[in-house]
Design an enzyme around this catalytic site. Structure first.
Site, short mmCIF file in Angstrom:
data_model
loop_
_atom_site.label_atom_id
_atom_site.label_comp_id
_atom_site.label_asym_id
_atom_site.label_seq_id
_atom_site.Cartn_x
_atom_site.Cartn_y
_atom_site.Cartn_z
CB CYS A 1 36.79 4.68 7.52
SG CYS A 1 35.99 6.12 7.39
CB CYS B 1 33.50 4.97 7.83
SG CYS B 1 34.10 4.95 6.45
#
Length: 111
Positions: free
Chosen positions: A36, A33
């Site tokens: 993230c 991700c």
């Protein structure tokens, strides 16, 4: 109280989160991700800023399907603010520093 972000798994969720005396911010993330990666410094900042009244844990979604399902995490990054068995607040998607701090302030001011 230890400062910093604690990495946990499904097996540790009950002892680290549900049995915590303080509210706990659970940060759900994934290695694949992109957003993230942007959130990591903010999570560390929050851990330092709120260390006196908040515990912060991070959980990778892929190896921990039980907690992800229980807290209905549909996208990452995701945040769940938990106290005992109670879900106080949740948000999904990358958020900026101001929004993260506002999110925490709103829910921690009652404690």
């Amino acid at each position: 109280m230890s400062e910093g972000v604690i990495t946990i798994t499904d097996n540790e969720f009950e002892s680290e989160v549900l049995q915590s005396e303080q509210p706990v911010l659970v940060y759900f993330w994934a290695s694949w991700c992109g957003p993230c990666k942007l959130m990591s410094p903010l999570i560390n900042l929050a851990a330092t800023k709120y260390s006196d009244r908040l515990k912060i844990v991070k959980m990778e979604v892929d190896p921990n399907p039980t907690t992800v399902k229980n807290y209905q995490v549909e996208g990452v990054p995701a945040f769940r603010l938990v106290q005992g068995e109670k879900l106080l607040a949740s948000t999904e998607g990358a958020i900026g520093k101001d929004r993260l701090l506002q999110f925490l302030d709103e829910h921690l001011s009652n404690n």
